[in-house]
Structure formats: C-alpha cells, structure tokens
Design a protein around this motif. Structure first.
Motif, PDB file in Angstrom:
ATOM      1  N   PRO A  64       0.831  -1.216   0.000  1.00  0.00           N
ATOM      2  CA  PRO A  64       0.000   0.000   0.000  1.00  0.00           C
ATOM      3  C   PRO A  64       0.856   1.252   0.000  1.00  0.00           C
ATOM      4  O   PRO A  64       1.969   1.265   0.530  1.00  0.00           O
ATOM      5  CB  PRO A  64      -0.807  -0.131   1.297  1.00  0.00           C
ATOM      6  CG  PRO A  64       0.000  -1.030   2.170  1.00  0.00           C
ATOM      7  CD  PRO A  64       0.694  -1.982   1.241  1.00  0.00           C
ATOM      8  N   PHE A  68      -3.144   4.942  -2.390  1.00  0.00           N
ATOM      9  CA  PHE A  68      -4.092   3.895  -2.003  1.00  0.00           C
ATOM     10  C   PHE A  68      -4.805   4.260  -0.710  1.00  0.00           C
ATOM     11  O   PHE A  68      -6.029   4.143  -0.604  1.00  0.00           O
ATOM     12  CB  PHE A  68      -3.362   2.566  -1.822  1.00  0.00           C
ATOM     13  CG  PHE A  68      -4.172   1.502  -1.129  1.00  0.00           C
ATOM     14  CD1 PHE A  68      -5.097   0.761  -1.832  1.00  0.00           C
ATOM     15  CD2 PHE A  68      -4.026   1.269   0.242  1.00  0.00           C
ATOM     16  CE1 PHE A  68      -5.881  -0.211  -1.196  1.00  0.00           C
ATOM     17  CE2 PHE A  68      -4.788   0.308   0.881  1.00  0.00           C
ATOM     18  CZ  PHE A  68      -5.721  -0.434   0.153  1.00  0.00           C
ATOM     19  N   TRP A  71      -7.531   7.080  -1.141  1.00  0.00           N
ATOM     20  CA  TRP A  71      -8.755   6.652  -1.837  1.00  0.00           C
ATOM     21  C   TRP A  71      -9.525   5.605  -1.049  1.00  0.00           C
ATOM     22  O   TRP A  71     -10.760   5.572  -1.102  1.00  0.00           O
ATOM     23  CB  TRP A  71      -8.418   6.128  -3.229  1.00  0.00           C
ATOM     24  CG  TRP A  71      -8.052   7.210  -4.190  1.00  0.00           C
ATOM     25  CD1 TRP A  71      -6.856   7.402  -4.817  1.00  0.00           C
ATOM     26  CD2 TRP A  71      -8.902   8.285  -4.624  1.00  0.00           C
ATOM     27  NE1 TRP A  71      -6.906   8.511  -5.612  1.00  0.00           N
ATOM     28  CE2 TRP A  71      -8.146   9.076  -5.515  1.00  0.00           C
ATOM     29  CE3 TRP A  71     -10.221   8.643  -4.354  1.00  0.00           C
ATOM     30  CZ2 TRP A  71      -8.667  10.212  -6.132  1.00  0.00           C
ATOM     31  CZ3 TRP A  71     -10.750   9.777  -4.966  1.00  0.00           C
ATOM     32  CH2 TRP A  71      -9.976  10.544  -5.836  1.00  0.00           C
ATOM     33  N   ALA A  72      -8.822   4.750  -0.306  1.00  0.00           N
ATOM     34  CA  ALA A  72      -9.514   3.753   0.515  1.00  0.00           C
ATOM     35  C   ALA A  72     -10.322   4.432   1.614  1.00  0.00           C
ATOM     36  O   ALA A  72     -11.480   4.059   1.876  1.00  0.00           O
ATOM     37  CB  ALA A  72      -8.497   2.784   1.122  1.00  0.00           C
ATOM     38  N   ALA A  76     -14.422   4.409   1.865  1.00  0.00           N
ATOM     39  CA  ALA A  76     -15.067   3.837   3.046  1.00  0.00           C
ATOM     40  C   ALA A  76     -16.008   4.837   3.698  1.00  0.00           C
ATOM     41  O   ALA A  76     -17.152   4.508   4.044  1.00  0.00           O
ATOM     42  CB  ALA A  76     -14.007   3.384   4.053  1.00  0.00           C
ATOM     43  N   SER A 176     -13.626   5.749  -5.992  1.00  0.00           N
ATOM     44  CA  SER A 176     -12.531   5.730  -5.013  1.00  0.00           C
ATOM     45  C   SER A 176     -11.968   4.323  -4.864  1.00  0.00           C
ATOM     46  O   SER A 176     -10.738   4.130  -4.809  1.00  0.00           O
ATOM     47  CB  SER A 176     -13.014   6.249  -3.655  1.00  0.00           C
ATOM     48  OG  SER A 176     -13.422   7.588  -3.733  1.00  0.00           O
ATOM     49  N   TYR A 177     -12.859   3.337  -4.793  1.00  0.00           N
ATOM     50  CA  TYR A 177     -12.399   1.953  -4.676  1.00  0.00           C
ATOM     51  C   TYR A 177     -11.624   1.531  -5.915  1.00  0.00           C
ATOM     52  O   TYR A 177     -10.623   0.806  -5.826  1.00  0.00           O
ATOM     53  CB  TYR A 177     -13.588   1.015  -4.458  1.00  0.00           C
ATOM     54  CG  TYR A 177     -14.265   1.191  -3.115  1.00  0.00           C
ATOM     55  CD1 TYR A 177     -13.559   1.646  -2.015  1.00  0.00           C
ATOM     56  CD2 TYR A 177     -15.619   0.905  -2.946  1.00  0.00           C
ATOM     57  CE1 TYR A 177     -14.166   1.808  -0.784  1.00  0.00           C
ATOM     58  CE2 TYR A 177     -16.243   1.070  -1.718  1.00  0.00           C
ATOM     59  CZ  TYR A 177     -15.518   1.527  -0.643  1.00  0.00           C
ATOM     60  OH  TYR A 177     -16.128   1.684   0.581  1.00  0.00           O
ATOM     61  N   ALA A 180      -8.215   3.210  -5.647  1.00  0.00           N
ATOM     62  CA  ALA A 180      -7.412   2.569  -4.597  1.00  0.00           C
ATOM     63  C   ALA A 180      -6.842   1.252  -5.097  1.00  0.00           C
ATOM     64  O   ALA A 180      -5.643   0.961  -4.906  1.00  0.00           O
ATOM     65  CB  ALA A 180      -8.265   2.342  -3.354  1.00  0.00           C
ATOM     66  N   SER A 181      -7.681   0.467  -5.753  1.00  0.00           N
ATOM     67  CA  SER A 181      -7.230  -0.827  -6.252  1.00  0.00           C
ATOM     68  C   SER A 181      -6.171  -0.670  -7.344  1.00  0.00           C
ATOM     69  O   SER A 181      -5.156  -1.378  -7.355  1.00  0.00           O
ATOM     70  CB  SER A 181      -8.435  -1.612  -6.794  1.00  0.00           C
ATOM     71  OG  SER A 181      -8.056  -2.909  -7.188  1.00  0.00           O
ATOM     72  N   THR A 200      -7.821  -4.455  -1.191  1.00  0.00           N
ATOM     73  CA  THR A 200      -8.592  -3.226  -0.986  1.00  0.00           C
ATOM     74  C   THR A 200      -9.819  -3.503  -0.130  1.00  0.00           C
ATOM     75  O   THR A 200     -10.154  -2.729   0.776  1.00  0.00           O
ATOM     76  CB  THR A 200      -9.026  -2.631  -2.339  1.00  0.00           C
ATOM     77  OG1 THR A 200      -7.868  -2.403  -3.157  1.00  0.00           O
ATOM     78  CG2 THR A 200      -9.768  -1.307  -2.142  1.00  0.00           C
ATOM     79  N   VAL A 204     -10.699  -1.723   3.512  1.00  0.00           N
ATOM     80  CA  VAL A 204     -11.908  -0.899   3.596  1.00  0.00           C
ATOM     81  C   VAL A 204     -12.901  -1.459   4.613  1.00  0.00           C
ATOM     82  O   VAL A 204     -13.427  -0.720   5.454  1.00  0.00           O
ATOM     83  CB  VAL A 204     -12.575  -0.787   2.208  1.00  0.00           C
ATOM     84  CG1 VAL A 204     -13.986  -0.199   2.336  1.00  0.00           C
ATOM     85  CG2 VAL A 204     -11.733   0.063   1.279  1.00  0.00           C
TER      86      VAL A 204
END
Length: 304
Positions: A64, A68, A71-72, A76, A176-177, A180-181, A200, A204
C-alpha cells in the motif's frame, strides 16, 4: 461476455440476497446494527479470501502507498455516508422519490470520473446508463402516487436532494475503490485484479467495521447485544456481503466504475423477480416498462 460483466451479474445476485437477509435482521435490531452486520461479520470472510490468494495460490501481497490510503479512506467514509442517507430517506413520507434519485449513482459516477480522471465515456455508454437509470427510477415510484411530472418537478424537494446526495456519495465511493485498487498495481510483479481487489476490500471493510463499532460503543451499546444474538444470520449476511463486495471490487478494477454500476442495476430485476415469483406480488405497467428499460440498458452496455 467479458469477465467483468459475469462478475457483476453474480455480485448483483449476491447483493440482492444480502439485502433480503438484512431485511430479516431489521426486525431484530436497529438500522445501525443491521448495517454493521454487513461489515462486521464480513471481515472474517474478506480475510479468508485474501489468505487463500496469498497462502494458497502464492499471490504476493501488494504494497500500500499514500495514494491507495487516501482513496480507501474516501471510499469507506463515502459508502457509510451514502448508506446512512439512504436509510434516513425511509423516514420521509415520499421516500420513493429519494430512493429513485439515489439510483442516479452510475450517471454521477460517470460524470465524476470524467471530471476527476478524464476517463473517456463513449456516447453508447452514456445512453445505456441513462436508459437503465430511468428504468430503475420508474420501478422506484411505480407503486406510489407520484406521477412522472411530479417526479421532475420535485427535484428540489428535501427528499430528492437527499437521494441525489446519497447517489453522489455512492458514486464517489465506487470510483474511489477503483482508484485505490489500481494504485496497488505498480507494487506487484504484474497487475493482478483479483489480488488488488481482495486487499482493498480487507482494508476498507476493517475500517468501516472499526468506525461503526466505535460509534455503537459511544452511542448505542445495547445494539451490540442484539448483533451478538443474531450471529447465525449475521454470518450468512457477512459471507454473502463480503463475496459480493469482492466481486464489485474486482469488476471495478477491470472496468470503469460507472459502467460496472450501470450493469449492476440488474439487481433490481432480481429483486423484482423475487417479489413476483416468490411473494406473488402483482405488477403494474410502470414496473413492466421500468424492467424493459433496464434490460435495454444492460443489452446496450454489453453489445454496443
């Protein structure tokens, strides 16, 4: 059919099943508890999927980074906010309007992705998203006294604004997910959508569980006892919910979030089919028209 589309169909079916189980729990606990079950009981299964990928299939953990993490956290928090707003809408008399507007999530996600990340959205995708969104909105208001004209004129009502805000937060959480991914890819020997999505998901869902747990410890400790007593159903919700989320995250790693969310509207058809075939509910013209529009939107996404 492409892999992301197959994963989305399966995830939509599982999400419909999870919602059914959560409705069952709603009679035994409050909204906060029924929402927490989705996250809290899902953590063991999310960890299990990640463990299988790493220890069973020898897939390396991603490293990470700051992008990341940002955005995680955003995803969330926005998902919790969106869910809270959607549940709050149910306390309004004309909640159907708010629910309908919350279904504009794919369109809002497409617009946000275009503005923030300059993602290209083709005209055919825009048309497909619009068709499916209109179909869902028709089904949402089909059993109320709301007319198509009042649906348009009520866009500035508090309920509609809450619905649009809920859809906005759902859209933000989706993109966002995805971001992040995707941020994990450079740390792997080669991009691995399944591993990126699983990692991810774990981060989350743990954050969401801890946040809601702290809230209940502060504001509603009695709910914790009700959650514990419903552990059997809770585990079922956790398993189905975590599996569905694993699918969503994987699909959104492979494809634009707006496209995945538009295809995910097929969940409404699963819900509708359950109501008709299992609960023998009658259907009306607007519901039939809404279903046809969703099908047309899905076909447009897959074929154009």
């Amino acid at each position: 059919m492409e892999l992301w589309a197959i994963i989305t169909f399966v995830s939509a079916f599982l999400q419909n099943l999870r919602s059914t189980l959560q409705k069952h729990l709603k009679g035994r606990m409050g909204t906060t508890g029924a929402t927490f079950v989705r996250f809290g009981y899902g953590v063991p299964f999310a960890l299990l999927y990640l463990g299988i990928l790493h220890y069973g299939l020898a897939r390396p953990f991603p490293a990470p980074n700051g992008v990341f993490a940002v955005w995680a956290v955003v995803g969330a928090v926005c998902q919790i906010a969106a869910t809270f707003l959607l549940v709050h809408i149910f306390s309004f008399r004309n909640f159907a309007v708010g629910t309908a507007y919350s279904r504009t999530e794919p369109a809002q996600a497409a617009l946000l992705a275009l503005i923030l990340f300059n993602e290209t959205i083709t005209l055919s995708v825009v048309v497909a998203i619009a068709i499916s969104v209109v179909g869902v909105m028709l089904i949402s208001v089909a059993r109320s006294a709301i007319s198509p004209r009042s649906l348009v004129t009520s866009v500035m009502s508090p309920t509609a604004l809450l619905g649009l805000l809920s859809g906005f937060f759902f859209g933000v959480s989706a993109i966002s997910y995805r971001q992040a991914s995707l941020a994990l890819a450079p740390s792997l020997p080669e991009p691995n959508a399944v591993m990126q999505a699983s990692f991810t998901l774990v981060v989350v869902i743990v954050m969401q569980t801890l946040a809601m747990l702290l809230w209940m410890l502060w504001r509603d400790r009695a709910e914790l006892a009700r959650i514990k007593s419903a552990w059997r159903t809770g585990l079922m919700v956790g398993f189905v919910g975590a599996t569905a989320s694993f699918g969503w995250f994987t699909a959104m790693t492979l494809q634009q979030a707006a496209v995945v969310k538009a295809l995910a509207q097929v969940e409404i058809l699963f819900t509708f089919a359950s109501a008709v075939f299992f609960f023998k509910e009658k259907i009306n013209l607007l519901e039939v028209l809404g279903c046809l529009l969703i099908v047309c939107g899905i076909l447009a996404l897959l074929l154009l």
